[in-house]
Design a protein around this motif. Structure first.
Motif, mmCIF file in Angstrom:
data_model
loop_
_atom_site.group_PDB
_atom_site.id
_atom_site.type_symbol
_atom_site.label_atom_id
_atom_site.label_comp_id
_atom_site.label_asym_id
_atom_site.label_seq_id
_atom_site.Cartn_x
_atom_site.Cartn_y
_atom_site.Cartn_z
ATOM 1 N N LEU A 1 0.863 -1.176 0.000
ATOM 2 C CA LEU A 1 0.000 0.000 0.000
ATOM 3 C C LEU A 1 0.898 1.223 0.000
ATOM 4 N N ALA A 2 0.709 2.064 -0.990
ATOM 5 C CA ALA A 2 1.502 3.291 -1.097
ATOM 6 C C ALA A 2 0.617 4.501 -0.840
ATOM 7 N N ASN A 3 1.239 5.578 -0.341
ATOM 8 C CA ASN A 3 0.496 6.822 -0.143
ATOM 9 C C ASN A 3 0.451 7.610 -1.456
ATOM 10 N N GLU A 4 -0.118 8.805 -1.408
ATOM 11 C CA GLU A 4 -0.264 9.620 -2.622
ATOM 12 C C GLU A 4 1.076 10.031 -3.240
ATOM 13 N N ASP A 5 2.138 10.003 -2.452
ATOM 14 C CA ASP A 5 3.474 10.330 -2.964
ATOM 15 C C ASP A 5 4.202 9.113 -3.537
ATOM 16 N N GLY A 6 3.567 7.948 -3.451
ATOM 17 C CA GLY A 6 4.180 6.731 -3.962
ATOM 18 C C GLY A 6 5.048 5.996 -2.966
ATOM 19 N N ASN A 7 5.102 6.475 -1.731
ATOM 20 C CA ASN A 7 5.896 5.820 -0.689
ATOM 21 C C ASN A 7 5.104 4.656 -0.081
ATOM 22 N N ILE A 8 5.760 3.540 0.080
ATOM 23 C CA ILE A 8 5.098 2.377 0.679
ATOM 24 C C ILE A 8 4.887 2.645 2.171
ATOM 25 N N VAL A 9 3.626 2.458 2.630
ATOM 26 C CA VAL A 9 3.301 2.710 4.037
ATOM 27 C C VAL A 9 2.915 1.437 4.786
ATOM 28 N N ALA A 10 2.546 0.404 4.040
ATOM 29 C CA ALA A 10 2.136 -0.850 4.684
ATOM 30 C C ALA A 10 2.096 -1.957 3.634
ATOM 31 N N ARG A 11 1.903 -3.170 4.133
ATOM 32 C CA ARG A 11 1.705 -4.292 3.230
ATOM 33 C C ARG A 11 0.676 -5.239 3.839
ATOM 34 N N TYR A 12 0.015 -6.008 2.968
ATOM 35 C CA TYR A 12 -1.061 -6.907 3.382
ATOM 36 C C TYR A 12 -0.736 -8.346 3.010
ATOM 37 N N ILE A 13 -1.250 -9.260 3.815
ATOM 38 C CA ILE A 13 -1.099 -10.690 3.538
ATOM 39 C C ILE A 13 -2.413 -11.396 3.889
ATOM 40 N N HIS A 14 -2.725 -12.449 3.148
ATOM 41 C CA HIS A 14 -3.953 -13.227 3.358
ATOM 42 C C HIS A 14 -3.591 -14.596 3.916
ATOM 43 N N MET A 15 -4.388 -15.051 4.878
ATOM 44 C CA MET A 15 -4.186 -16.372 5.481
ATOM 45 C C MET A 15 -5.521 -17.067 5.672
ATOM 46 N N GLU A 16 -5.482 -18.384 5.622
ATOM 47 C CA GLU A 16 -6.621 -19.219 5.993
ATOM 48 C C GLU A 16 -6.315 -19.761 7.380
ATOM 49 N N LEU A 17 -7.216 -19.515 8.328
ATOM 50 C CA LEU A 17 -7.008 -19.960 9.707
ATOM 51 C C LEU A 17 -7.977 -21.072 10.061
ATOM 52 N N TYR A 18 -7.450 -22.119 10.628
ATOM 53 C CA TYR A 18 -8.251 -23.259 11.080
ATOM 54 C C TYR A 18 -8.505 -23.089 12.567
ATOM 55 N N GLY A 19 -9.762 -23.296 12.963
ATOM 56 C CA GLY A 19 -10.099 -23.131 14.369
ATOM 57 C C GLY A 19 -11.099 -24.146 14.858
ATOM 58 N N GLU A 20 -11.272 -24.141 16.159
ATOM 59 C CA GLU A 20 -12.234 -25.006 16.828
ATOM 60 C C GLU A 20 -13.110 -24.153 17.729
ATOM 61 N N THR A 21 -14.343 -24.612 17.935
ATOM 62 C CA THR A 21 -15.255 -23.901 18.822
ATOM 63 C C THR A 21 -15.344 -24.641 20.151
ATOM 64 N N ARG A 22 -15.891 -23.961 21.141
ATOM 65 C CA ARG A 22 -16.027 -24.563 22.465
ATOM 66 C C ARG A 22 -16.920 -25.796 22.446
ATOM 67 N N ASP A 23 -17.841 -25.858 21.488
ATOM 68 C CA ASP A 23 -18.751 -27.011 21.439
ATOM 69 C C ASP A 23 -18.257 -28.118 20.501
ATOM 70 N N GLY A 24 -16.980 -28.053 20.094
ATOM 71 C CA GLY A 24 -16.377 -29.148 19.353
ATOM 72 C C GLY A 24 -16.447 -29.073 17.831
ATOM 73 N N ARG A 25 -16.948 -27.985 17.284
ATOM 74 C CA ARG A 25 -16.968 -27.854 15.818
ATOM 75 C C ARG A 25 -15.637 -27.303 15.346
ATOM 76 N N CYS A 26 -15.358 -27.525 14.080
ATOM 77 C CA CYS A 26 -14.118 -27.048 13.472
ATOM 78 C C CYS A 26 -14.463 -26.268 12.218
ATOM 79 N N GLY A 27 -13.554 -25.404 11.801
ATOM 80 C CA GLY A 27 -13.819 -24.633 10.596
ATOM 81 C C GLY A 27 -12.638 -23.781 10.197
ATOM 82 N N VAL A 28 -12.883 -22.963 9.188
ATOM 83 C CA VAL A 28 -11.842 -22.123 8.614
ATOM 84 C C VAL A 28 -12.389 -20.713 8.384
#
Length: 122
Positions: free
Chosen positions: A62-89
């Motif tokens: 992500l660059a600002n209006e001057d073209g300077n990089i201010v941040a970057r982004y990344i995508h992840m898939e997270l696997y989790g469990e619930t208190r009642d025993g279900r699983c998901g992403v």
């Protein structure tokens, strides 16, 4: 709003192990888990995330209006469990701020916590 989607299931009995990661960075994946679990706890979600896979081909900058990089982004898939025993992403997007010395913060900030889709427990 909690990311948990009651009754939502991934198609075709999807399994987390079938999700292909683009690349592996254990420290980065761990940071993603910490940020997502902190957010989930703060909004009282049922899920707790235990595994992360990076699915971005590379960082999105992500660059600002001057073209300077201010941040970057990344995508992840997270696997989790619930208190009642279900699983998901959940698909999550994280942001990493660029510092004044042209390095990036060690802190990942969760910018999008996707819906939690039920899938087979692994």
């Amino acid at each position: 709003m909690c990311a948990f989607a009651m009754g939502a299931y991934a198609q075709n009995s999807a399994r987390y192990r079938d999700i292909k990661r683009s690349w592996r960075d254990p420290e980065l994946e761990y940071s993603g888990l910490v940020a997502a679990n902190k957010k989930a706890a703060s909004i009282r979600c049922q899920e707790h995330y235990i595994l992360a896979k990076i699915v971005s081909d590379d960082w999105e900058v992500l660059a600002n209006e001057d073209g300077n990089i201010v941040a970057r982004y990344i995508h992840m898939e997270l696997y989790g469990e619930t208190r009642d025993g279900r699983c998901g992403v959940a698909h999550c997007v994280f942001r990493q701020k660029r510092m004044g010395d042209e390095t990036y913060s060690s802190h990942l900030r969760l910018v999008e916590l996707g819906e939690f889709y039920n899938m087979e427990c692994e």
